[in-house]
Design an enzyme around this catalytic site. Structure first.
Site, short mmCIF file in Angstrom:
data_model
loop_
_atom_site.label_atom_id
_atom_site.label_comp_id
_atom_site.label_asym_id
_atom_site.label_seq_id
_atom_site.Cartn_x
_atom_site.Cartn_y
_atom_site.Cartn_z
N VAL A 101 40.68 20.23 10.59
CA VAL A 101 39.80 21.05 9.77
C VAL A 101 40.27 22.49 9.90
O VAL A 101 40.52 22.96 11.01
CB VAL A 101 38.33 20.92 10.23
N CYS A 102 40.43 23.16 8.77
CA CYS A 102 40.74 24.58 8.76
C CYS A 102 42.03 24.86 9.55
O CYS A 102 43.07 24.23 9.32
CB CYS A 102 39.55 25.35 9.33
N ALA A 103 41.97 25.80 10.50
CA ALA A 103 43.16 26.20 11.26
C ALA A 103 43.70 25.08 12.13
O ALA A 103 44.83 25.18 12.64
CB ALA A 103 42.84 27.41 12.13
N THR A 121 44.90 23.90 4.31
CA THR A 121 44.11 24.57 5.34
C THR A 121 43.25 25.61 4.64
O THR A 121 43.23 25.70 3.41
CB THR A 121 45.02 25.23 6.40
#
Length: 305
Positions: A101-103, A121
């Site tokens: 998730v994300c970073a 991302t």
């Protein structure tokens, strides 16, 4: 299993964890575990979390998720030790699925899992991710991307979409829709997909009566369901169930059932089934109705999304 980095975003972690926990409540067991390089992990929101240093035994059926962290830049954040990155890579090499998730995508990149793959991302760090991993194809403006048992999501709330997708893949879109309904979130699939499963596409409303009717149709769409059956499921009259259903998703219960049948038939045909065999498999008495509905029902838009 969740692998936590310092300054982890709570929603990156809690969103997917809630999806899997809700799926467990509905009879699909997920044993959630949280590991890190230190026994206590600080969150970006100031809450300290407890984690274990010892990884549980994993099989290829297990999922490893790396939630994102607060990261103005990827290069100086989210540091995992080499043993952790090696374990992530080894799980994938053994046939398991990994997600971020994300970073968290940066951790998968450091583990060597983004090379030659499509990924995504958070939009704030997409350019940096592309620079750090030039052999990866960073896809912009999508909710999540799946490529070779590596699933990456855009960030924050999109972790919920990623987790719902994984539940749909493992247990079917009807289960994912029920989980989304329980969480009172909109059930979406891949943000880059032009067509999502109708079972998910038409769940963006808050009518409990209509959700109950959809649950029944989703589970029995190949069977003959009378309007009286559906009205009893909702606990309302036949006229009322039609009115509520049409107001919520823009079409009648019969039209919705036909949509599910045609969608499933199209899938069977794409896998090599004949039109006749597909028609029988989804509940039509012969192929004539399927032929009439193909190309008409499948393009019905959901005007409420």
């Amino acid at each position: 299993m969740f692998v936590l980095a310092p300054r982890v975003h709570l929603l990156d972690l809690a969103g997917p964890a809630q999806v899997f926990g809700t799926a467990t409540d509905q009879g699909h067991r997920y044993d959630l575990a949280y590991v890190a390089d230190t026994p206590q992990v600080s969150s970006a929101q100031g809450l300290n979390l407890q984690a274990t240093l010892d990884w549980p035994p994993l099989t290829r059926d297990d999922l490893v998720v790396v939630p994102g962290w607060r990261a103005p830049t990827l290069a100086r954040s989210g540091r995992f030790g080499r043993p952790t990155l090696s374990r992530i890579a080894a799980h994938h090499a053994a046939g398991g699925m990994v997600a971020s998730v994300c970073a968290g995508a940066d951790a998968l990149g450091r583990a060597g899992l983004l090379d030659g793959r499509r990924c995504t991302t958070h939009h704030d760090v997409q350019d940096e991710l592309a620079r750090r991993y030039p052999r990866a194809q960073v896809v912009r403006d999508v909710l999540y991307v799946e490529d070779g048992r590596v699933v990456t999501s855009a960030g924050i709330a999109s972790g919920i979409d990623l987790a719902l997708h994984l539940v749909a893949v493992r247990h079917g879109p009807a289960t994912a829709a029920r989980v989304a309904r329980q969480m009172v979130v909109y059930a979406r699939r891949n943000g880059e997909a032009q067509q999502a499963s109708a079972m998910l596409r038409h769940r963006g409303h808050l009518s409990d009566a209509v959700h109950r009717v959809q649950d029944r149709i989703d589970a029995q769409f190949t069977e003959t369901l009378t309007l009286a059956d559906l009205a009893a499921t909702a606990g309302v009259s036949e006229r009322t169930v039609t009115r509520l259903f049409t107001a919520a998703i823009g079409q009648t219960p019969l039209r919705y059932q036909q949509l599910l049948r045609v969608e499933r038939a199209e899938h069977l045909i794409s896998q090599g089934a004949t039109v006749e065999a597909a028609a029988r498999a989804v509940g039509f008495s012969d192929a004539r109705m399927l032929r009439r509905l193909r190309g008409r029902v499948t393009v019905v838009p959901d005007l409420r999304q």
